[in-house]
Design a protein around this motif. Structure first.
Motif, PDB file in Angstrom:
ATOM      1  N   PRO A  41      41.546  37.044  50.879  1.00 24.40           N
ATOM      2  CA  PRO A  41      41.732  35.621  51.129  1.00 24.40           C
ATOM      3  C   PRO A  41      42.807  35.037  50.199  1.00 24.40           C
ATOM      4  CG  PRO A  41      39.417  36.143  50.738  1.00 24.40           C
ATOM      5  CD  PRO A  41      40.217  37.344  50.370  1.00 24.40           C
ATOM      6  N   GLY A  42      43.653  34.213  50.774  1.00 25.03           N
ATOM      7  CA  GLY A  42      44.660  33.486  50.017  1.00 25.03           C
ATOM      8  C   GLY A  42      44.664  32.046  50.484  1.00 25.03           C
ATOM      9  N   ILE A  43      44.954  31.134  49.589  1.00 26.86           N
ATOM     10  CA  ILE A  43      44.929  29.704  49.917  1.00 26.86           C
ATOM     11  C   ILE A  43      46.318  29.131  49.718  1.00 26.86           C
ATOM     12  CG2 ILE A  43      43.929  27.465  49.312  1.00 26.86           C
ATOM     13  CD1 ILE A  43      41.448  29.052  48.341  1.00 26.86           C
ATOM     14  N   GLU A  44      46.760  28.325  50.676  1.00 32.88           N
ATOM     15  CA  GLU A  44      48.056  27.653  50.602  1.00 32.88           C
ATOM     16  C   GLU A  44      47.873  26.180  50.939  1.00 32.88           C
ATOM     17  OE1 GLU A  44      50.985  31.318  51.913  1.00 32.88           O
ATOM     18  OE2 GLU A  44      50.534  29.768  53.382  1.00 32.88           O
ATOM     19  N   HIS A  45      48.806  25.356  50.483  1.00 33.80           N
ATOM     20  CA  HIS A  45      48.767  23.925  50.784  1.00 33.80           C
ATOM     21  C   HIS A  45      50.188  23.406  50.933  1.00 33.80           C
ATOM     22  CE1 HIS A  45      49.974  22.593  46.689  1.00 33.80           C
ATOM     23  NE2 HIS A  45      49.429  23.743  46.354  1.00 33.80           N
ATOM     24  N   TYR A  57      52.955  26.081  49.712  1.00 30.57           N
ATOM     25  CA  TYR A  57      52.709  26.377  48.294  1.00 30.57           C
ATOM     26  C   TYR A  57      51.457  27.231  48.171  1.00 30.57           C
ATOM     27  CZ  TYR A  57      55.566  22.168  48.058  1.00 30.57           C
ATOM     28  OH  TYR A  57      56.539  21.227  48.250  1.00 30.57           O
ATOM     29  N   MET A  58      51.529  28.276  47.370  1.00 27.53           N
ATOM     30  CA  MET A  58      50.362  29.136  47.165  1.00 27.53           C
ATOM     31  C   MET A  58      49.475  28.526  46.082  1.00 27.53           C
ATOM     32  SD  MET A  58      50.099  33.190  46.502  1.00 27.53           S
ATOM     33  CE  MET A  58      50.280  33.549  48.230  1.00 27.53           C
ATOM     34  N   TRP A  59      48.189  28.501  46.343  1.00 26.00           N
ATOM     35  CA  TRP A  59      47.197  28.051  45.366  1.00 26.00           C
ATOM     36  C   TRP A  59      46.696  29.294  44.638  1.00 26.00           C
ATOM     37  CZ3 TRP A  59      45.163  23.943  43.037  1.00 26.00           C
ATOM     38  CH2 TRP A  59      43.901  24.032  42.465  1.00 26.00           C
ATOM     39  N   LYS A  60      47.100  29.448  43.409  1.00 30.95           N
ATOM     40  CA  LYS A  60      46.747  30.621  42.600  1.00 30.95           C
ATOM     41  C   LYS A  60      47.213  31.902  43.302  1.00 30.95           C
ATOM     42  CE  LYS A  60      42.840  28.254  40.468  1.00 30.95           C
ATOM     43  NZ  LYS A  60      41.421  28.334  40.147  1.00 30.95           N
TER      44      LYS A  60
END
Length: 110
Positions: A41-45, A57-60
């Protein structure tokens, strides 16, 4: 035959955008599916005005090897709290094909 709908009034960002909003239970099941496939899992915003941009933008860093749905949800919520006006999406990175196995918007910005 059903009448074709016009979606110009509401921008769409990926396949799930055309469906009704996800309930917390459905979101949890989608995250569980990403994890069950062995995807990371990867989180972006991103700001709503830039939602059609190629790069968000990558979150962590991606959560390599994460097995807990609750940990992923906690990170999604932390990203949303830090960037309340941005769209937040979850990506499932597939190690084998070296591509995205899944991607969907979890929180919509204003």
């Amino acid at each position: 035959m059903a009448e074709i709908q016009d979606y110009k009034s509401t921008p769409k960002y990926e396949t799930f955008s055309y469906l009704p909003a996800m309930t917390p239970d459905k979101m949890r099941r989608q995250i569980a599916y990403v994890i069950s496939q062995g995807w990371n899992p990867g989180i972006e915003h991103v700001e709503p005005a830039r939602a059609d941009a190629y790069y968000w933008y990558m979150w962590k860093l991606p959560m390599f090897g994460e097995q807990s749905v609750d940990v992923v949800i906690a990170e999604l919520e932390a990203c949303h709290r830090a960037h309340p006006n941005n769209h937040v999406r979850l990506i499932g990175y597939d190690n084998y094909s070296q591509s995205q196995g899944s991607s969907f918007v979890v929180f919509r910005g204003r």
